[in-house]
Design a protein around this motif. Structure first.
Motif, mmCIF file in Angstrom:
data_model
loop_
_atom_site.group_PDB
_atom_site.id
_atom_site.type_symbol
_atom_site.label_atom_id
_atom_site.label_comp_id
_atom_site.label_asym_id
_atom_site.label_seq_id
_atom_site.Cartn_x
_atom_site.Cartn_y
_atom_site.Cartn_z
ATOM 1 N N GLY A 87 15.465 41.971 8.882
ATOM 2 C CA GLY A 87 16.242 43.177 9.189
ATOM 3 C C GLY A 87 17.516 42.858 9.952
ATOM 4 O O GLY A 87 18.572 43.466 9.720
ATOM 5 N N GLN A 88 17.441 41.897 10.875
ATOM 6 C CA GLN A 88 18.641 41.499 11.635
ATOM 7 C C GLN A 88 19.638 40.762 10.740
ATOM 8 O O GLN A 88 20.844 40.942 10.870
ATOM 9 N N ILE A 89 19.132 39.927 9.836
ATOM 10 C CA ILE A 89 20.009 39.237 8.875
ATOM 11 C C ILE A 89 20.750 40.287 8.040
ATOM 12 O O ILE A 89 21.962 40.236 7.881
ATOM 13 N N ASP A 90 19.979 41.264 7.540
ATOM 14 C CA ASP A 90 20.558 42.283 6.661
ATOM 15 C C ASP A 90 21.502 43.225 7.397
ATOM 16 O O ASP A 90 22.527 43.641 6.852
ATOM 17 N N SER A 91 21.169 43.596 8.633
ATOM 18 C CA SER A 91 22.050 44.531 9.343
ATOM 19 C C SER A 91 23.395 43.881 9.680
ATOM 20 O O SER A 91 24.387 44.576 9.897
ATOM 21 N N ASN A 92 23.439 42.553 9.682
ATOM 22 C CA ASN A 92 24.702 41.835 9.879
ATOM 23 C C ASN A 92 25.376 41.502 8.548
ATOM 24 O O ASN A 92 26.445 40.888 8.531
ATOM 25 N N GLY A 93 24.709 41.852 7.429
ATOM 26 C CA GLY A 93 25.283 41.614 6.101
ATOM 27 C C GLY A 93 25.432 40.143 5.770
ATOM 28 O O GLY A 93 26.381 39.735 5.106
ATOM 29 N N LEU A 94 24.481 39.316 6.227
ATOM 30 C CA LEU A 94 24.599 37.864 6.073
ATOM 31 C C LEU A 94 23.774 37.318 4.912
ATOM 32 O O LEU A 94 22.755 37.888 4.533
ATOM 33 N N THR A 95 24.224 36.188 4.389
ATOM 34 C CA THR A 95 23.442 35.428 3.420
ATOM 35 C C THR A 95 23.614 33.942 3.752
ATOM 36 O O THR A 95 24.388 33.589 4.636
#
Length: 197
Positions: A87-95
């Motif tokens: 969720g933290q990865i996604d909320s920062n829009g990271l890959t």
């Protein structure tokens, strides 16, 4: 807006985070990764290094569109560790990122709500210590041309601000260019027109 951009964290630097709750300690580490194999190799390293920890939970998202991902609870109740990390990865829009959280159990159960908060906050702390950068998806284009076309080809390369990866310049020349995905069609069109001039 070009569809060839993505956000990731800077390579080689490791973002470290920390959270503690009721004597449980959560050590978090964020890494730039290029593949699932990279991510799993790093997780294996943490499991070995922190062999005395109760849990080694993690999440990763890989690929410029982030299609490959996984959230792992490593024995914690379902969806209380890996999912909040992801969720933290996604909320920062990271890959192209792995976040691994090591838990040292403090002897007091935190409950599902407490675990979700702990893993989320540890992951947040690790990511907040990373430098986030925007990157472009690039393709490699190989082009052959005769030596008299050299000036025209080089002018296009300069005007389009392209990177030459390698080149062979003789009677027949060949270059390999690194080109942003959104510029590939324009480059092909311009180079093909040169061939007929």
């Amino acid at each position: 807006m070009a569809n060839d951009k993505y956000k990731t964290i800077k390579e080689k630097a490791i973002g470290e985070g920390y959270y503690s709750e009721k004597r449980s300690k959560f050590l978090a580490f964020a890494h730039h990764v290029e593949s699932v194999d990279d991510a799993l190799r790093i997780v294996k390293g943490y499991k070995k290094k922190y062999y005395d920890a109760r849990h080694c939970c993690y999440a990763y998202r890989v690929g410029f569109k982030g299609r490959e991902f996984r959230a792992n609870d490593d024995g914690e109740p379902s969806s209380t560790a890996g999912k909040p990390i992801l969720g933290q990865i996604d909320s920062n829009g990271l890959t192209n990122i792995l976040v691994c959280v090591i838990r040292y159990y403090g002897g007091i159960n935190l409950g599902t709500g407490g675990l979700i908060v702990a893993y989320r906050e540890a992951a947040f702390d690790a990511i907040s210590h990373c430098e986030i950068e925007e990157r472009f998806i690039e393709e490699r284009i190989k082009f052959s041309f005769t030596y008299p076309m050299m000036n025209n080809v080089m002018r296009i390369i300069k005007e389009m601000d392209l990177n030459i990866i390698n080149g062979q310049f003789d009677n027949t020349c060949e270059i390999t260019l690194s080109v942003r995905k959104s510029k590939v069609e324009e480059l092909r069109s311009r180079l093909s027109k040169l061939s007929f001039e």
